[in-house]
Enzyme design. Structure first.
Site, PDB file in Angstrom:
ATOM      1  N   GLY A  44      -3.551  -4.504  -6.277  1.00 65.01           N
ATOM      2  CA  GLY A  44      -3.980  -5.900  -6.261  1.00 65.01           C
ATOM      3  C   GLY A  44      -5.299  -6.200  -6.949  1.00 65.01           C
ATOM      4  O   GLY A  44      -5.540  -7.308  -7.401  1.00 65.01           O
ATOM      5  N   ASP A 107      -7.219  -9.587   4.691  1.00 62.23           N
ATOM      6  CA  ASP A 107      -6.261 -10.313   5.524  1.00 62.23           C
ATOM      7  C   ASP A 107      -6.501  -9.865   6.981  1.00 62.23           C
ATOM      8  O   ASP A 107      -7.413 -10.361   7.628  1.00 62.23           O
ATOM      9  CB  ASP A 107      -4.870  -9.967   4.976  1.00 62.23           C
ATOM     10  CG  ASP A 107      -3.748 -10.747   5.607  1.00 62.23           C
ATOM     11  OD1 ASP A 107      -3.961 -11.883   6.020  1.00 62.23           O
ATOM     12  OD2 ASP A 107      -2.622 -10.206   5.678  1.00 62.23           O
ATOM     13  N   GLY A 109      -7.706  -7.022   7.724  1.00 64.66           N
ATOM     14  CA  GLY A 109      -8.924  -6.228   7.621  1.00 64.66           C
ATOM     15  C   GLY A 109      -8.701  -4.732   7.816  1.00 64.66           C
ATOM     16  O   GLY A 109      -9.620  -3.940   7.634  1.00 64.66           O
ATOM     17  N   THR A 111      -7.097  -2.578   6.003  1.00 61.39           N
ATOM     18  CA  THR A 111      -7.280  -1.802   4.771  1.00 61.39           C
ATOM     19  C   THR A 111      -8.762  -1.605   4.476  1.00 61.39           C
ATOM     20  O   THR A 111      -9.207  -0.470   4.270  1.00 61.39           O
ATOM     21  CB  THR A 111      -6.609  -2.525   3.575  1.00 61.39           C
ATOM     22  OG1 THR A 111      -5.248  -2.792   3.913  1.00 61.39           O
ATOM     23  CG2 THR A 111      -6.675  -1.678   2.324  1.00 61.39           C
ATOM     24  N   LEU A 112      -9.514  -2.690   4.477  1.00 61.80           N
ATOM     25  CA  LEU A 112     -10.935  -2.591   4.136  1.00 61.80           C
ATOM     26  C   LEU A 112     -11.685  -1.708   5.137  1.00 61.80           C
ATOM     27  O   LEU A 112     -12.551  -0.913   4.751  1.00 61.80           O
ATOM     28  CB  LEU A 112     -11.562  -3.983   4.068  1.00 61.80           C
ATOM     29  CG  LEU A 112     -12.999  -4.035   3.554  1.00 61.80           C
ATOM     30  CD1 LEU A 112     -13.099  -3.451   2.144  1.00 61.80           C
ATOM     31  CD2 LEU A 112     -13.533  -5.455   3.570  1.00 61.80           C
ATOM     32  N   LYS A 135      -8.833 -14.407   4.170  1.00 62.05           N
ATOM     33  CA  LYS A 135      -8.054 -15.218   5.116  1.00 62.05           C
ATOM     34  C   LYS A 135      -8.551 -14.904   6.531  1.00 62.05           C
ATOM     35  O   LYS A 135      -7.945 -14.101   7.237  1.00 62.05           O
ATOM     36  CB  LYS A 135      -6.561 -14.876   5.010  1.00 62.05           C
ATOM     37  CG  LYS A 135      -5.880 -15.423   3.784  1.00 62.05           C
ATOM     38  CD  LYS A 135      -4.363 -15.428   3.918  1.00 62.05           C
ATOM     39  CE  LYS A 135      -3.741 -14.130   3.489  1.00 62.05           C
ATOM     40  NZ  LYS A 135      -2.269 -14.206   3.308  1.00 62.05           N
ATOM     41  N   ASP A 163       0.575 -10.055  -5.597  1.00 60.58           N
ATOM     42  CA  ASP A 163       2.018 -10.089  -5.797  1.00 60.58           C
ATOM     43  C   ASP A 163       2.783 -10.572  -4.575  1.00 60.58           C
ATOM     44  O   ASP A 163       2.278 -10.583  -3.456  1.00 60.58           O
ATOM     45  CB  ASP A 163       2.527  -8.688  -6.131  1.00 60.58           C
ATOM     46  CG  ASP A 163       2.538  -7.785  -4.897  1.00 60.58           C
ATOM     47  OD1 ASP A 163       1.468  -7.630  -4.265  1.00 60.58           O
ATOM     48  OD2 ASP A 163       3.611  -7.266  -4.544  1.00 60.58           O
ATOM     49  N   ARG A 169       1.982 -11.068 -10.370  1.00 61.59           N
ATOM     50  CA  ARG A 169       0.608 -10.569 -10.558  1.00 61.59           C
ATOM     51  C   ARG A 169       0.012 -11.110 -11.853  1.00 61.59           C
ATOM     52  O   ARG A 169      -1.196 -11.214 -11.998  1.00 61.59           O
ATOM     53  CB  ARG A 169       0.588  -9.037 -10.625  1.00 61.59           C
ATOM     54  CG  ARG A 169       0.967  -8.345  -9.334  1.00 61.59           C
ATOM     55  CD  ARG A 169       0.653  -6.845  -9.470  1.00 61.59           C
ATOM     56  NE  ARG A 169       1.319  -6.040  -8.465  1.00 61.59           N
ATOM     57  CZ  ARG A 169       0.827  -5.785  -7.254  1.00 61.59           C
ATOM     58  NH1 ARG A 169      -0.327  -6.290  -6.896  1.00 61.59           N
ATOM     59  NH2 ARG A 169       1.485  -5.012  -6.416  1.00 61.59           N
TER      60      ARG A 169
HETATM   61  P1  IMP Z   1      -5.141  -6.169   5.252  1.00 63.69           P
HETATM   62  O1  IMP Z   1      -5.222  -4.709   5.531  1.00 63.69           O
HETATM   63  O2  IMP Z   1      -4.219  -6.884   6.208  1.00 63.69           O
HETATM   64  O3  IMP Z   1      -6.472  -6.850   5.148  1.00 63.69           O
HETATM   65  O4  IMP Z   1      -4.327  -6.264   3.937  1.00 63.69           O
HETATM   66  C1  IMP Z   1      -4.821  -6.526   2.725  1.00 63.69           C
HETATM   67  C2  IMP Z   1      -3.708  -6.336   1.714  1.00 63.69           C
HETATM   68  O5  IMP Z   1      -2.510  -7.065   2.055  1.00 63.69           O
HETATM   69  C3  IMP Z   1      -4.184  -6.913   0.416  1.00 63.69           C
HETATM   70  O6  IMP Z   1      -4.885  -5.950  -0.343  1.00 63.69           O
HETATM   71  C4  IMP Z   1      -2.899  -7.354  -0.226  1.00 63.69           C
HETATM   72  O7  IMP Z   1      -2.320  -6.282  -0.949  1.00 63.69           O
HETATM   73  C5  IMP Z   1      -1.982  -7.720   0.918  1.00 63.69           C
HETATM   74  N1  IMP Z   1      -1.993  -9.182   1.139  1.00 63.69           N
HETATM   75  C6  IMP Z   1      -2.503  -9.855   2.193  1.00 63.69           C
HETATM   76  N2  IMP Z   1      -2.342 -11.189   2.068  1.00 63.69           N
HETATM   77  C7  IMP Z   1      -1.727 -11.380   0.884  1.00 63.69           C
HETATM   78  C8  IMP Z   1      -1.290 -12.564   0.170  1.00 63.69           C
HETATM   79  O8  IMP Z   1      -1.439 -13.723   0.591  1.00 63.69           O
HETATM   80  N3  IMP Z   1      -0.689 -12.333  -1.030  1.00 63.69           N
HETATM   81  C9  IMP Z   1      -0.491 -11.096  -1.547  1.00 63.69           C
HETATM   82  N4  IMP Z   1      -0.892  -9.974  -0.920  1.00 63.69           N
HETATM   83  C10 IMP Z   1      -1.501 -10.104   0.290  1.00 63.69           C
HETATM   84 MG    MG Z   2      -3.899  -4.723  -1.773  1.00 63.67          MG
END
Ligand code: IMP
Ligand code: MG
Length: 181
Positions: A44, A107, A109, A111-112, A135, A163, A169
């Site tokens: 992404g 989103d 969080g 992953t981060l 978000k 995506d 993308r």
């Molecule tokens: P987290 O671990 O839930 O914060 O996920 C983050 C990952 O989810 C991002 O790096 C995106 O790859 C994917 N993601 C979350 N929301 C969206 C969206 O609205 N569109 C596309 N990908 C998303």
């Molecule tokens: Mg991602």
């Protein structure tokens, strides 16, 4: 059926302007003297990181390496806790280095948070993070990015690297995926 909202949520000119502002802020905070390692989360991040790196360069940042991590998160079906599956790690030795994590969106969080802990364990001088989109309504962790391009509502968005099932993308702007009948 899904469709894309015709009107962009974030136009190309808004993306360009905001990426430049982010780079200016990051350089003002971190300085131009100490080298910086960019650590992008594929896939992404790639469009945002390409533009951000060049904006950082224009603002005088000393980028010593641009490297990538490939990971995907998945639920284990039993709990809401996410596991992170590392497919490719950084090749750069970040011990003693200043590292800037670059991702498309924060989103939940998970992953981060996991990536930050993973990189902290490698002994860097400092880890900061920048995301294009945030978000906050969806957050399930206490993690926040240090730099955020745009805070958005709880919408599923695509374009500028983001995506939906690997599509869109390449859109030069960010728009919303809508559920139709
Ligand atoms: P987290 O671990 O839930 O914060 O996920 C983050 C990952 O989810 C991002 O790096 C995106 O790859 C994917 N993601 C979350 N929301 C969206 C969206 O609205 N569109 C596309 N990908 C998303
Ligand atoms: Mg991602």
């Amino acid at each position: 059926m899904t469709s894309l909202r015709a009107e962009p949520l974030i136009r190309e000119d808004q993306l360009r302007e905001r990426v430049d502002q982010l780079a200016e802020r990051i350089v003002a905070d971190l300085g131009t003297e100490t080298p910086l390692v960019l650590a992008g989360l594929l896939r992404g991040c790639y469009v945002f990181m390409a533009d951000l790196a060049r904006a950082l360069c224009r603002h005088g940042a000393d980028i010593e390496a641009q490297d990538f991590i490939v990971c995907s998160s998945y639920g284990d079906g039993m709990t809401s806790a996410r596991k992170l599956d590392f497919r490719m790690d950084l090749r750069t030795d970040i011990a003693g280095k200043r590292v800037l994590i670059v991702d498309d969106i924060i989103d939940t969080g998970h992953t981060l948070l996991a990536i930050t802990e993973h990189l902290q364990a490698q002994g860097p001088e400092m880890v900061r993070s920048v995301v294009l989109l945030d978000k906050p309504e969806r957050r399930e962790t206490r993690v926040e990015a240090d730099y955020v391009g745009f805070t958005i509502e709880n919408l599923f968005v695509v374009g500028y690297g983001l995506d939906f099932a690997q599509r869109y993308r390449d859109l030069p702007y960010v728009t919303v995926v809508e559920e139709g009948e």
